[in-house]
Design an enzyme around this catalytic site. Structure first.
Site, PDB file in Angstrom:
ATOM      1  CB  SER A 122      50.582  44.611  43.785  1.00  7.80           C
ATOM      2  OG  SER A 122      51.575  44.109  44.643  1.00  7.80           O
ATOM      3  CG  ASP A 168      54.113  43.856  42.594  1.00  6.11           C
ATOM      4  OD1 ASP A 168      54.315  44.013  41.376  1.00  6.11           O
ATOM      5  OD2 ASP A 168      53.650  42.808  43.085  1.00  6.11           O
TER       6      ASP A 168
HETATM    7  P1  ADP Z   1      47.797  40.856  45.860  1.00 13.16           P
HETATM    8  O1  ADP Z   1      48.124  40.191  44.569  1.00 13.16           O
HETATM    9  O2  ADP Z   1      46.538  41.642  45.767  1.00 13.16           O
HETATM   10  O3  ADP Z   1      48.946  41.610  46.420  1.00 13.16           O
HETATM   11  P2  ADP Z   1      48.364  39.202  48.111  1.00 13.16           P
HETATM   12  O4  ADP Z   1      47.882  37.858  48.503  1.00 13.16           O
HETATM   13  O5  ADP Z   1      49.807  39.394  47.882  1.00 13.16           O
HETATM   14  O6  ADP Z   1      47.479  39.663  46.862  1.00 13.16           O
HETATM   15  O7  ADP Z   1      47.971  40.246  49.239  1.00 13.16           O
HETATM   16  C1  ADP Z   1      46.670  40.272  49.764  1.00 13.16           C
HETATM   17  C2  ADP Z   1      46.759  40.421  51.264  1.00 13.16           C
HETATM   18  O8  ADP Z   1      47.149  41.779  51.582  1.00 13.16           O
HETATM   19  C3  ADP Z   1      45.420  40.221  51.937  1.00 13.16           C
HETATM   20  O9  ADP Z   1      45.207  38.855  52.212  1.00 13.16           O
HETATM   21  C4  ADP Z   1      45.615  41.055  53.210  1.00 13.16           C
HETATM   22  O10 ADP Z   1      46.354  40.344  54.169  1.00 13.16           O
HETATM   23  C5  ADP Z   1      46.448  42.223  52.723  1.00 13.16           C
HETATM   24  N1  ADP Z   1      45.557  43.328  52.310  1.00 13.16           N
HETATM   25  C6  ADP Z   1      45.417  43.838  51.069  1.00 13.16           C
HETATM   26  N2  ADP Z   1      44.489  44.824  51.051  1.00 13.16           N
HETATM   27  C7  ADP Z   1      44.024  44.925  52.306  1.00 13.16           C
HETATM   28  C8  ADP Z   1      43.029  45.754  52.945  1.00 13.16           C
HETATM   29  N3  ADP Z   1      42.312  46.642  52.252  1.00 13.16           N
HETATM   30  N4  ADP Z   1      42.846  45.593  54.266  1.00 13.16           N
HETATM   31  C9  ADP Z   1      43.556  44.690  54.967  1.00 13.16           C
HETATM   32  N5  ADP Z   1      44.474  43.897  54.430  1.00 13.16           N
HETATM   33  C10 ADP Z   1      44.710  43.988  53.113  1.00 13.16           C
HETATM   34 MG    MG Z   2      50.857  40.729  46.763  1.00 16.94          MG
END
Ligand code: ADP
Ligand code: MG
Length: 383
Positions: A122, A168
């Site tokens: 997350s 989350d």
């Molecule tokens: P997760 O399961 O890791 O939450 P998601 O698809 O829900 O996966 O979220 C990932 C998205 O969150 C990325 O595509 C981006 O848009 C944003 N994000 C997460 N970490 C970063 C970061 N370090 N810098 C910029 N955006 C981020």
């Molecule tokens: Mg997510």
């Protein structure tokens, strides 16, 4: 990460500003229980988002993502939604704060993160919680932590198209070093339990299979329907059953002949899983990590054979863990890919990881990713 953020901030926006941080999360046990009104048991981890933020006296946000090496500028009205996905998370948090009557003054920010994206930790909740917390502080809004978590959740719903639960963002906002938090998804009551595997001679490590099978979303809807069907059958005899997690195991047995066998098995898993969360909490209060680990294996078995949301890669990792006497191991998250979460005795860590990486690579043609995690603080101001 911290000095990179501060240097870039200085270059782009000059002196000043404050540092805020937030965390990704793991869930030790309690899977597919949330939409059944049961318990989850997450904790914040030592990987998250860090942001330097300063009010800019303007009616807009200027945000620089170090990881995407990209600057985005947006206003604070509903029609100002930016095109970049990552910026929508920050924009959404601003909008959801405003919707709750909070003040959002324009700000400049540079931020970065170290939560692997899309690995089930997350990263998006870490991003939302960091900004929800920071905006609340900088504007003196006094929004309570639960509402900050809901700001993150509503951001996913209304600005990112992800209809997620509250776990989350809750974990990311409420996380505390050395603790996991049992959240009742029906009443939203929560309680901290001690969880400090390092101090007890263990390590917590995720092994990311790096696969995502396509079935996930249609299967998810089918599982939900099975649970609702089983709960409805039980409710005829026990009207107090609002969610499946309210049902006793024997009540499910009573309706076995009335529902498809598949629905019975799904429900059997859920009812068992709710009890396992309680059992793990009891065990941790005694410092009994071995029992907690055994419950993780039972969850894996249930997710694989009863709920049927595992896959070949995850079953392989789980079986290997069992064979090597790892204390606990199970698929983490919705299933059909992603990570296993493993509780490993320190002396077993090196051989287990080496073997898992090698054998998995031989069998599936790519190496899994190893992610060490330590339970840490959630959203906070960094001094
Ligand atoms: P997760 O399961 O890791 O939450 P998601 O698809 O829900 O996966 O979220 C990932 C998205 O969150 C990325 O595509 C981006 O848009 C944003 N994000 C997460 N970490 C970063 C970061 N370090 N810098 C910029 N955006 C981020
Ligand atoms: Mg997510």
């Amino acid at each position: 990460m911290k000095s990179k953020i501060q240097n870039k901030f200085k270059t782009l926006f000059g002196e000043g500003g404050n540092l805020f941080a937030s965390a990704g999360r793991i869930n030790l046990i309690g899977e597919h229980t949330d939409y059944n009104g049961g318990y989850v048991f997450p904790g914040a981890i030592d990987k998250g988002i860090m942001a330097q933020i300063k009010l800019n006296g303007l009616n807009k946000v200027r945000a620089f993502s170090l990881d995407y090496n990209e600057m985005v500028e947006f206003g604070l009205n509903e029609e100002d939604k930016p095109k970049q996905q990552w910026a929508c998370y920050i924009f959404g948090v601003c909008r959801e704060t405003i919707k709750r009557g909070g003040k959002v003054a324009g700000f400049d920010t540079v931020f970065a993160g170290d939560v692997p994206l899309g690995a089930g930790l997350s990263s998006s909740a870490a991003l939302e919680s960091c900004f929800a917390f920071a905006i609340n502080e900088l504007n003196g809004n006094n929004i309570d932590k639960f509402e900050l978590a809901k700001i993150g959740q509503s951001t996913e719903h209304n600005y990112c198209g992800v209809m997620c639960g509250i776990m989350d963002q809750f974990a990311s906002c409420f996380g505390k070093q050395g603790c996991l938090i049992r959240l009742n998804c029906k009443t939203l009551e929560y309680k901290y339990f001690p969880f400090d595997p390092e101090a007890a001679g263990y390590k917590l490590v995720l092994i990311d299979s790096c696969v995502k099978h396509e079935l996930a979303s249609s299967a998810y809807n089918k599982r939900r329907a099975s649970c609702e069907n089983a709960a409805a059958a039980i409710r005829k005899y026990h009207p107090e059953v609002e969610f499946l997690s309210d049902a006793k195991r024997v009540w499910l047995e009573e309706v076995r002949a009335e529902i498809p066998e598949e629905d019975f098995l799904r429900a059997e898993y859920v009812i068992g899983e709710v009890q396992r969360v309680l059992d793990v909490c009891d065990a941790l209060e005694r410092g009994d990590y071995e029992t907690a680990g055994e419950m993780m294996y039972q969850t894996h078995f249930g997710m694989s054979r009863l709920y049927e949301v595992s896959c070949e890669e995850l079953d392989f990792l789980n079986k290997l863990a069992r064979k090597m006497d790892v204390t606990g191991s199970r698929v983490m998250g919705g299933g059909f890919g992603g990570c296993t979460i493993n509780l490993v005795k320190k002396e077993l860590y090196e051989p287990f990881i080496a073997t898992a990486v090698e054998k998995f690579g031989e069998k599936f043609g790519h190496k899994p990713k190893v992610i060490d995690v330590v339970i840490s603080d959630g959203a906070r101001k960094v001094e």
